[in-house]
Motif scaffolding. Structure first.
Motif, PDB file in Angstrom:
ATOM      1  N   VAL A  54       0.835  -1.203   0.000  1.00 53.37           N
ATOM      2  CA  VAL A  54       0.000   0.000   0.000  1.00 53.37           C
ATOM      3  C   VAL A  54       0.868   1.250   0.000  1.00 53.37           C
ATOM      4  O   VAL A  54       0.604   2.216  -0.735  1.00 53.37           O
ATOM      5  CB  VAL A  54      -0.946  -0.007   1.214  1.00 53.37           C
ATOM      6  CG1 VAL A  54      -1.676   1.331   1.340  1.00 53.37           C
ATOM      7  CG2 VAL A  54      -1.961  -1.139   1.083  1.00 53.37           C
ATOM      8  N   SER A  58       0.794   3.777  -3.209  1.00 56.91           N
ATOM      9  CA  SER A  58       0.272   5.119  -2.937  1.00 56.91           C
ATOM     10  C   SER A  58       1.224   6.215  -3.376  1.00 56.91           C
ATOM     11  O   SER A  58       0.800   7.360  -3.568  1.00 56.91           O
ATOM     12  CB  SER A  58      -0.029   5.263  -1.440  1.00 56.91           C
ATOM     13  OG  SER A  58      -1.014   4.340  -1.027  1.00 56.91           O
ATOM     14  N   MET A  73      -6.273   5.505  -4.014  1.00 53.41           N
ATOM     15  CA  MET A  73      -5.164   5.237  -3.105  1.00 53.41           C
ATOM     16  C   MET A  73      -4.266   6.454  -2.890  1.00 53.41           C
ATOM     17  O   MET A  73      -3.531   6.522  -1.904  1.00 53.41           O
ATOM     18  CB  MET A  73      -4.337   4.051  -3.617  1.00 53.41           C
ATOM     19  CG  MET A  73      -5.066   2.721  -3.529  1.00 53.41           C
ATOM     20  SD  MET A  73      -4.060   1.301  -4.021  1.00 53.41           S
ATOM     21  CE  MET A  73      -2.883   1.230  -2.666  1.00 53.41           C
ATOM     22  N   GLY A  80      -6.463   1.648   0.559  1.00 54.95           N
ATOM     23  CA  GLY A  80      -5.492   0.556   0.525  1.00 54.95           C
ATOM     24  C   GLY A  80      -6.016  -0.748   1.100  1.00 54.95           C
ATOM     25  O   GLY A  80      -5.901  -1.802   0.452  1.00 54.95           O
ATOM     26  N   VAL A  84      -6.461  -4.347  -0.920  1.00 48.62           N
ATOM     27  CA  VAL A  84      -5.894  -5.601  -0.417  1.00 48.62           C
ATOM     28  C   VAL A  84      -6.995  -6.632  -0.201  1.00 48.62           C
ATOM     29  O   VAL A  84      -6.819  -7.823  -0.493  1.00 48.62           O
ATOM     30  CB  VAL A  84      -5.108  -5.347   0.885  1.00 48.62           C
ATOM     31  CG1 VAL A  84      -4.671  -6.658   1.516  1.00 48.62           C
ATOM     32  CG2 VAL A  84      -3.898  -4.470   0.607  1.00 48.62           C
ATOM     33  N   SER A 150      -2.126  -3.271   6.064  1.00 49.50           N
ATOM     34  CA  SER A 150      -2.534  -2.411   4.942  1.00 49.50           C
ATOM     35  C   SER A 150      -3.036  -1.064   5.427  1.00 49.50           C
ATOM     36  O   SER A 150      -2.761  -0.026   4.803  1.00 49.50           O
ATOM     37  CB  SER A 150      -3.603  -3.115   4.108  1.00 49.50           C
ATOM     38  OG  SER A 150      -4.724  -3.470   4.905  1.00 49.50           O
ATOM     39  N   GLY A 154      -1.226   2.702   4.662  1.00 52.58           N
ATOM     40  CA  GLY A 154      -1.930   3.851   4.110  1.00 52.58           C
ATOM     41  C   GLY A 154      -1.888   5.061   5.018  1.00 52.58           C
ATOM     42  O   GLY A 154      -1.706   6.195   4.554  1.00 52.58           O
TER      43      GLY A 154
END
Length: 453
Positions: A54, A58, A73, A80, A84, A150, A154
């Motif tokens: 992630v 991103s 994202m 994120g 996933v 995840s 993020g």
């Protein structure tokens, strides 16, 4: 010493000896699982790799726009975990359940340790409970790692920003976080269904590698089925549909009908498959060293009830919510496109610092057809075309925009802007504060398959 299991006792052992409690057997099975190098590697991967993925994506200029919420994202940390989740539901979770639950009984057959385990624990029932609970614990640790990692990736790279929902409405960071967690919780239901199938395969097939592969094969078959133009009742009767139905949490109002049915079906598979695995295990003859669970009778007992459960789920859905067609109609597509456009137009208005408008003021409508009217406007396909019309307060002329739609059999669609260029023709729009992603360029939406008012 000959080992004979009868009514939970082991012949040849002290009849006054105290049986090992389930809690002690459970701790032993957990330690045995996490001591395996492949389980440790999976735990490490689930707690590290999603966050790195992630964080890396991103920061890229190119986003996975073909994945649900992938185009957001850059904007929020909460996209994120959903990206996933989409990947995990298709590949990661079935493989994880195969490695953990699909091998928990078969490993004893390969190593020939049933005799020692039965003498120590003195109860097949306690052995089954300990192994099932240990598998559940490890699977929960793996899933928790996926969502926690995840989300952390993020938050560290993008930040706790609002999330654009599936129909274009804006969710506050707290609402987005709650819906993300709830989506992962709902995905646990089909995960546990695959784990229960893994337990059943491990008991029935013994040392055969097919027991290890069974959850993954079932998941692949369900994915293939979801790509076909099946009736809605058949689609909802499959135990893996909750891997898709969580999308409805991110609409306003939330589309809970399909999700609740999908979760209930998955839990039904959990109960039936686990019960079958238990009954077959406690009736197994452990005195025969060549008997590792493979047998025509065991396969029949294990397979037929699952087929019956599938038929029962199909009949229940078909009766309670009549849905024998695709569930995708012209009116539903037009309503979904118009709703999403209205929400996203407001976001674009804020980007340009224009006077705020409401959805009621915009009065957005959409007119959609397929193949320029040469095909009935219903069902999935990539030949949908929609003309969106809206009105601005104080302006006599109406605005129009064109979108090409690719509608999937499960109801998700991707709308690709086809002009005018100042509305949806470019990926970026020039705002007073600099270039920003154009929310109207492309957007995802969802058509609720069940009958709606």
């Amino acid at each position: 010493m000959t080992v004979t299991v009868a009514d939970g006792n082991v012949a040849g052992a002290d009849p006054h000896a105290q049986r090992v409690p389930v809690t002690r057997g459970y701790r032993f099975e957990v330690v045995k699982l996490v001591s395996q190098w492949r389980i440790r590697l999976l735990l490490l991967a689930c707690w590290v790799v999603p966050g790195l993925f992630v964080a890396a994506v991103s920061q890229q200029s190119t986003l996975p726009t073909d994945t649900l919420f992938g185009r957001w994202m850059h904007a929020t940390a909460w996209a994120g975990p959903l990206v996933v989740l989409g990947f995990a539901g298709s590949w990661a979770l079935p493989l994880l359940t195969s490695v953990v639950a699909g091998d928990v009984f078969a490993a004893e057959d390969r190593l020939g340790t049933w005799r020692h385990l039965l003498v120590a624990v003195r109860s097949p029932r306690r052995i089954f409970a300990a192994k099932a609970l240990a598998s559940l614990t490890v699977i929960l640790l793996l899933v928790t790692g996926l969502v926690a990692s995840s989300a952390a990736g993020g938050l560290l790279t993008v930040g706790n920003q609002p999330l654009v929902g599936l129909d274009g409405h804006l969710l506050t960071p707290s609402d987005a976080a709650g819906d993300v967690v709830l989506a992962w919780v709902c995905a646990l239901a089909p995960t546990l269904a695959l784990a229960a199938i893994g337990l059943l395969g491990s008991v029935v097939l013994g040392r055969s590698p097919m027991g290890l592969l069974l959850p993954a094969l079932v998941a692949v078959a369900m994915q293939f089925a979801q790509m076909l133009p099946l009736p809605v009742a058949v689609r909802l009767a499959l135990p893996g549909y909750a891997f898709i139905a969580w999308n409805g949490l991110f609409a306003s109002p939330a589309q809970l009908g399909e999700l609740l049915i999908a979760v209930a079906v998955s839990l039904g598979w959990v109960v039936v498959a686990t019960t079958l695995a238990y009954l077959l295990f406690v009736r197994r003859d452990f005195t025969d060293a060549t008997n590792d669970g493979i047998g025509r009778r065991a396969i029949t007992i294990g397979l037929l009830p699952l087929v019956g459960l599938l038929a029962l789920a199909f009949g229940a859905v078909a009766v309670t919510a009549p849905s024998m067609g695709s569930g995708i109609s012209q009116a539903k597509v037009e309503r979904s496109v118009a709703t999403a456009f209205a929400h996203l137009y407001r976001i674009q208005t804020e980007q340009f610092h224009r006077p705020a408008v409401t959805e009621a003021q915009l009065r957005v409508t959409a007119a959609c057809d397929r193949s320029d009217g040469q095909v009935d406007a219903e069902g999935p396909g990539n030949d949908w075309r929609c003309v969106v019309t809206w009105h601005l307060p104080g302006t006599a002329a109406a605005g129009t925009a064109i979108y090409q739609l690719d509608v999937a059999p499960a109801g998700r669609f991707e709308a690709d802007g086809d002009g005018p260029k100042e509305v949806n023709g470019y990926f970026l729009v020039r705002t007073p504060t600099g270039d920003a992603p154009n929310p109207l360029w492309q957007f995802d939406g969802n058509v609720e398959l069940l009958p709606t008012p």
